[in-house]
Design a protein around this motif. Structure first.
Motif, PDB file in Angstrom:
ATOM      1  N   GLY A  47       0.795  -1.226   0.000  1.00 31.57           N
ATOM      2  CA  GLY A  47       0.000   0.000   0.000  1.00 31.57           C
ATOM      3  C   GLY A  47       0.821   1.265   0.000  1.00 31.57           C
ATOM      4  O   GLY A  47       0.326   2.330   0.393  1.00 31.57           O
ATOM      5  N   VAL A  48       2.074   1.183  -0.486  1.00 30.38           N
ATOM      6  CA  VAL A  48       2.958   2.345  -0.438  1.00 30.38           C
ATOM      7  C   VAL A  48       2.500   3.443  -1.387  1.00 30.38           C
ATOM      8  O   VAL A  48       2.768   4.636  -1.153  1.00 30.38           O
ATOM      9  CB  VAL A  48       4.408   1.904  -0.745  1.00 30.38           C
ATOM     10  CG1 VAL A  48       4.520   1.356  -2.170  1.00 30.38           C
ATOM     11  CG2 VAL A  48       5.389   3.043  -0.545  1.00 30.38           C
ATOM     12  N   PHE A  49       1.797   3.070  -2.456  1.00 31.90           N
ATOM     13  CA  PHE A  49       1.322   4.062  -3.426  1.00 31.90           C
ATOM     14  C   PHE A  49      -0.203   4.144  -3.481  1.00 31.90           C
ATOM     15  O   PHE A  49      -0.746   4.750  -4.424  1.00 31.90           O
ATOM     16  CB  PHE A  49       1.857   3.732  -4.829  1.00 31.90           C
ATOM     17  CG  PHE A  49       3.351   3.872  -4.952  1.00 31.90           C
ATOM     18  CD1 PHE A  49       3.991   5.057  -4.596  1.00 31.90           C
ATOM     19  CD2 PHE A  49       4.126   2.821  -5.421  1.00 31.90           C
ATOM     20  CE1 PHE A  49       5.355   5.191  -4.708  1.00 31.90           C
ATOM     21  CE2 PHE A  49       5.493   2.943  -5.546  1.00 31.90           C
ATOM     22  CZ  PHE A  49       6.128   4.118  -5.188  1.00 31.90           C
ATOM     23  N   SER A  50      -0.902   3.566  -2.538  1.00 31.91           N
ATOM     24  CA  SER A  50      -2.366   3.614  -2.520  1.00 31.91           C
ATOM     25  C   SER A  50      -2.832   4.987  -2.061  1.00 31.91           C
ATOM     26  O   SER A  50      -2.137   5.699  -1.315  1.00 31.91           O
ATOM     27  CB  SER A  50      -2.917   2.528  -1.596  1.00 31.91           C
ATOM     28  OG  SER A  50      -2.513   1.245  -2.022  1.00 31.91           O
ATOM     29  N   VAL A  51      -4.023   5.378  -2.501  1.00 32.95           N
ATOM     30  CA  VAL A  51      -4.587   6.673  -2.126  1.00 32.95           C
ATOM     31  C   VAL A  51      -5.638   6.470  -1.045  1.00 32.95           C
ATOM     32  O   VAL A  51      -6.334   5.462  -0.995  1.00 32.95           O
ATOM     33  CB  VAL A  51      -5.205   7.381  -3.348  1.00 32.95           C
ATOM     34  CG1 VAL A  51      -4.143   7.781  -4.333  1.00 32.95           C
ATOM     35  CG2 VAL A  51      -6.252   6.508  -4.021  1.00 32.95           C
ATOM     36  N   GLY A  52      -5.730   7.460  -0.192  1.00 34.33           N
ATOM     37  CA  GLY A  52      -6.686   7.447   0.911  1.00 34.33           C
ATOM     38  C   GLY A  52      -6.490   8.687   1.753  1.00 34.33           C
ATOM     39  O   GLY A  52      -6.021   9.728   1.270  1.00 34.33           O
ATOM     40  N   VAL A  55      -3.086  10.797   2.039  1.00 36.66           N
ATOM     41  CA  VAL A  55      -2.664  11.809   1.074  1.00 36.66           C
ATOM     42  C   VAL A  55      -2.677  13.190   1.713  1.00 36.66           C
ATOM     43  O   VAL A  55      -1.770  14.015   1.481  1.00 36.66           O
ATOM     44  CB  VAL A  55      -3.576  11.769  -0.166  1.00 36.66           C
ATOM     45  CG1 VAL A  55      -3.276  12.933  -1.097  1.00 36.66           C
ATOM     46  CG2 VAL A  55      -3.415  10.447  -0.904  1.00 36.66           C
ATOM     47  N   PHE A  56      -3.672  13.457   2.554  1.00 34.79           N
ATOM     48  CA  PHE A  56      -3.770  14.757   3.225  1.00 34.79           C
ATOM     49  C   PHE A  56      -3.070  14.742   4.582  1.00 34.79           C
ATOM     50  O   PHE A  56      -2.473  15.748   4.978  1.00 34.79           O
ATOM     51  CB  PHE A  56      -5.232  15.137   3.400  1.00 34.79           C
ATOM     52  CG  PHE A  56      -5.954  15.403   2.103  1.00 34.79           C
ATOM     53  CD1 PHE A  56      -5.780  16.595   1.420  1.00 34.79           C
ATOM     54  CD2 PHE A  56      -6.797  14.449   1.561  1.00 34.79           C
ATOM     55  CE1 PHE A  56      -6.433  16.843   0.237  1.00 34.79           C
ATOM     56  CE2 PHE A  56      -7.464  14.686   0.371  1.00 34.79           C
ATOM     57  CZ  PHE A  56      -7.273  15.880  -0.304  1.00 34.79           C
ATOM     58  N   ARG A  57      -3.140  13.621   5.295  1.00 33.95           N
ATOM     59  CA  ARG A  57      -2.549  13.588   6.637  1.00 33.95           C
ATOM     60  C   ARG A  57      -1.024  13.607   6.596  1.00 33.95           C
ATOM     61  O   ARG A  57      -0.377  14.289   7.400  1.00 33.95           O
ATOM     62  CB  ARG A  57      -3.026  12.332   7.361  1.00 33.95           C
ATOM     63  CG  ARG A  57      -4.506  12.382   7.740  1.00 33.95           C
ATOM     64  CD  ARG A  57      -4.944  11.089   8.395  1.00 33.95           C
ATOM     65  NE  ARG A  57      -6.350  11.142   8.766  1.00 33.95           N
ATOM     66  CZ  ARG A  57      -7.010  10.111   9.265  1.00 33.95           C
ATOM     67  NH1 ARG A  57      -6.396   8.924   9.431  1.00 33.95           N
ATOM     68  NH2 ARG A  57      -8.287  10.228   9.577  1.00 33.95           N
ATOM     69  N   ASN A  58      -0.446  12.858   5.689  1.00 36.74           N
ATOM     70  CA  ASN A  58       1.012  12.754   5.604  1.00 36.74           C
ATOM     71  C   ASN A  58       1.609  13.557   4.458  1.00 36.74           C
ATOM     72  O   ASN A  58       2.832  13.559   4.280  1.00 36.74           O
ATOM     73  CB  ASN A  58       1.425  11.284   5.459  1.00 36.74           C
ATOM     74  CG  ASN A  58       0.917  10.420   6.604  1.00 36.74           C
ATOM     75  OD1 ASN A  58       0.810  10.890   7.745  1.00 36.74           O
ATOM     76  ND2 ASN A  58       0.586   9.162   6.310  1.00 36.74           N
ATOM     77  N   HIS A  60       1.318  12.967   1.190  1.00 38.75           N
ATOM     78  CA  HIS A  60       1.795  12.102   0.109  1.00 38.75           C
ATOM     79  C   HIS A  60       1.043  12.422  -1.184  1.00 38.75           C
ATOM     80  O   HIS A  60       0.257  11.617  -1.685  1.00 38.75           O
ATOM     81  CB  HIS A  60       1.610  10.637   0.493  1.00 38.75           C
ATOM     82  CG  HIS A  60       2.437  10.215   1.660  1.00 38.75           C
ATOM     83  ND1 HIS A  60       2.191   9.061   2.389  1.00 38.75           N
ATOM     84  CD2 HIS A  60       3.529  10.808   2.251  1.00 38.75           C
ATOM     85  CE1 HIS A  60       3.076   8.949   3.356  1.00 38.75           C
ATOM     86  NE2 HIS A  60       3.899  10.006   3.297  1.00 38.75           N
ATOM     87  N   LEU A  61       1.307  13.573  -1.725  1.00 41.40           N
ATOM     88  CA  LEU A  61       0.609  13.979  -2.949  1.00 41.40           C
ATOM     89  C   LEU A  61       1.077  13.219  -4.181  1.00 41.40           C
ATOM     90  O   LEU A  61       0.349  13.164  -5.184  1.00 41.40           O
ATOM     91  CB  LEU A  61       0.805  15.488  -3.171  1.00 41.40           C
ATOM     92  CG  LEU A  61       0.234  16.401  -2.087  1.00 41.40           C
ATOM     93  CD1 LEU A  61       0.518  17.871  -2.420  1.00 41.40           C
ATOM     94  CD2 LEU A  61      -1.255  16.180  -1.910  1.00 41.40           C
ATOM     95  N   MET A  66       0.638   8.129  -8.822  1.00 47.65           N
ATOM     96  CA  MET A  66       1.254   6.803  -8.855  1.00 47.65           C
ATOM     97  C   MET A  66       0.258   5.665  -8.641  1.00 47.65           C
ATOM     98  O   MET A  66       0.531   4.539  -9.082  1.00 47.65           O
ATOM     99  CB  MET A  66       2.359   6.717  -7.788  1.00 47.65           C
ATOM    100  CG  MET A  66       3.562   7.592  -8.052  1.00 47.65           C
ATOM    101  SD  MET A  66       4.448   7.136  -9.569  1.00 47.65           S
ATOM    102  CE  MET A  66       4.921   5.460  -9.162  1.00 47.65           C
ATOM    103  N   TYR A  67      -0.861   5.942  -7.985  1.00 45.25           N
ATOM    104  CA  TYR A  67      -1.746   4.834  -7.613  1.00 45.25           C
ATOM    105  C   TYR A  67      -2.335   4.083  -8.810  1.00 45.25           C
ATOM    106  O   TYR A  67      -2.631   2.875  -8.677  1.00 45.25           O
ATOM    107  CB  TYR A  67      -2.860   5.355  -6.691  1.00 45.25           C
ATOM    108  CG  TYR A  67      -4.055   5.949  -7.376  1.00 45.25           C
ATOM    109  CD1 TYR A  67      -5.173   5.182  -7.690  1.00 45.25           C
ATOM    110  CD2 TYR A  67      -4.077   7.302  -7.713  1.00 45.25           C
ATOM    111  CE1 TYR A  67      -6.279   5.726  -8.313  1.00 45.25           C
ATOM    112  CE2 TYR A  67      -5.179   7.847  -8.341  1.00 45.25           C
ATOM    113  CZ  TYR A  67      -6.271   7.061  -8.634  1.00 45.25           C
ATOM    114  OH  TYR A  67      -7.368   7.609  -9.265  1.00 45.25           O
ATOM    115  N   PRO A  68      -2.553   4.694 -10.010  1.00 47.48           N
ATOM    116  CA  PRO A  68      -3.083   3.872 -11.118  1.00 47.48           C
ATOM    117  C   PRO A  68      -2.113   2.778 -11.559  1.00 47.48           C
ATOM    118  O   PRO A  68      -2.543   1.712 -12.025  1.00 47.48           O
ATOM    119  CB  PRO A  68      -3.324   4.890 -12.235  1.00 47.48           C
ATOM    120  CG  PRO A  68      -3.380   6.200 -11.567  1.00 47.48           C
ATOM    121  CD  PRO A  68      -2.446   6.104 -10.418  1.00 47.48           C
TER     122      PRO A  68
END
Length: 327
Positions: A47-52, A55-58, A60-61, A66-68
């Motif tokens: 899950g290193v490139f998964s979105v959730g 993205v806002f908390r850490n 990781h924009l 990258m997630y696709p």
């Protein structure tokens, strides 16, 4: 049927079923395999490139882009690629390879951004991180249905409205493809519709600008790959690429021959005249008098000829008798 004919028939059937590989689809597939190889080789965290919400908390924009291309397992990777190839090829053929890649990034990042915000508002105990090509594929299908003129669609012999096509594929992909998150897929379909309605027209790339980018190095390399169709951005060039001109073999189609105009004029000049009316000059042709609408021409001509013959006969008889008497 010989073995060669059977092989040709089978090849045509397979060619009609298997979609044509385009440069944009090939680029996305290669990037997906590359990311999966890097993940497997370096043993990255799941899950290193998964979105959730991360993205806002850490912050990781980078995951929005990258997630696709990120997939956790091999079955997920293969099923996502199959869905992309069969469902997104029509969009690339309609807008071109360059604009398709730009739309791919815009649709995927917008869908990921909206889903990450929605996941941020949900409970922390819900594990709803998502990845893969399914969301952007459904967004491409929704965008395609907004620009098509077809009102009905057919799938496995079943007819339904074209606007319902993304929702049908939503049910199929969510049920068959692992790690598919239903809320993210729904958001992706809505994002595709919004792009189709022109809500993000400021982010859309024009055809002229896409034509200029085609001449640059990355896309010029894609154009040179053999066996893969590069779809140009120009409408005229795109039609020539996707709809090539058919040059049939001489004799394969029946052709009706027409006499040239010069031969017709030459034939008309050799016509004979009969009492002022043109007649054909053939060996079997006979002179036909012109047809009178009242039906008295033949009788009139016969009367004139009879009277003329009678006058000539009587005159000849008179002259003969007069000469005989005089003698």
């Amino acid at each position: 049927m010989t073995v060669t004919e059977h092989f040709k028939t089978t090849f045509r059937l397979v060619k009609d079923v298997v979609p044509v590989f385009t440069s944009g689809i090939l680029t996305v597939v290669l990037l997906s395999f590359a990311v999966f190889g890097i993940q497997t080789f370096f043993n990255l965290t799941e899950g290193v490139f998964s979105v959730g919400a991360s993205v806002f908390r850490n912050g990781h924009l980078h995951r929005l882009f990258m997630y696709p291309f990120y997939h956790r397992t091999v079955p997920q990777l293969l099923l996502n690629i199959a869905a992309l190839v069969f469902l997104s090829g029509s969009l690339e053929k309609g807008v071109g390879t360059v604009r398709f890649l730009v739309l791919f990034l815009l649709l995927s990042s917008t869908s990921g951004l909206l889903y990450s915000f929605l996941h941020l508002l949900q409970d922390d105990s819900i594990q709803g991180h998502t990845e893969g090509l399914v969301p952007v594929t459904l967004a491409c299908v929704a965008l395609t249905t907004m620009h098509t003129k077809m009102t009905r669609a057919f799938l496995c012999g079943v007819s339904f409205p074209t606007m319902a096509l993304p929702w049908v594929f939503l049910i199929i992909t969510t049920a068959l493809i692992p790690h598919s998150v239903l809320p993210c897929n729904i958001i992706a379909i809505l994002v595709g519709w919004m792009y189709g309605k022109g809500w993000f027209s400021l982010l859309d790339m024009s055809e002229a600008r896409a034509g200029l980018l085609e001449k640059m190095t990355p896309f010029r390399l894609l154009r040179g790959i053999s066996g893969v169709t590069f779809v140009p951005a120009s409408t005229e060039e795109r039609r020539k690429t996707l709809l090539p001109q058919i040059n049939p073999t001489p004799g394969s189609y029946p052709v009706q021959a027409y006499a040239p105009l010069s031969s017709i004029n030459a034939a008309s000049n050799t016509a004979m005249m009969y009492e002022g009316w043109p007649q054909s000059a053939g060996p079997m042709s006979t002179p036909i008098p012109p047809l009178n609408l009242h039906g008295h021409v033949s009788a009139h001509n016969f009367g004139l000829s009879h009277a003329h013959f009678s006058e000539q006969s009587s005159g000849h008889s008179c002259n003969h008798s007069h000469g005989h008497s005089h003698g």
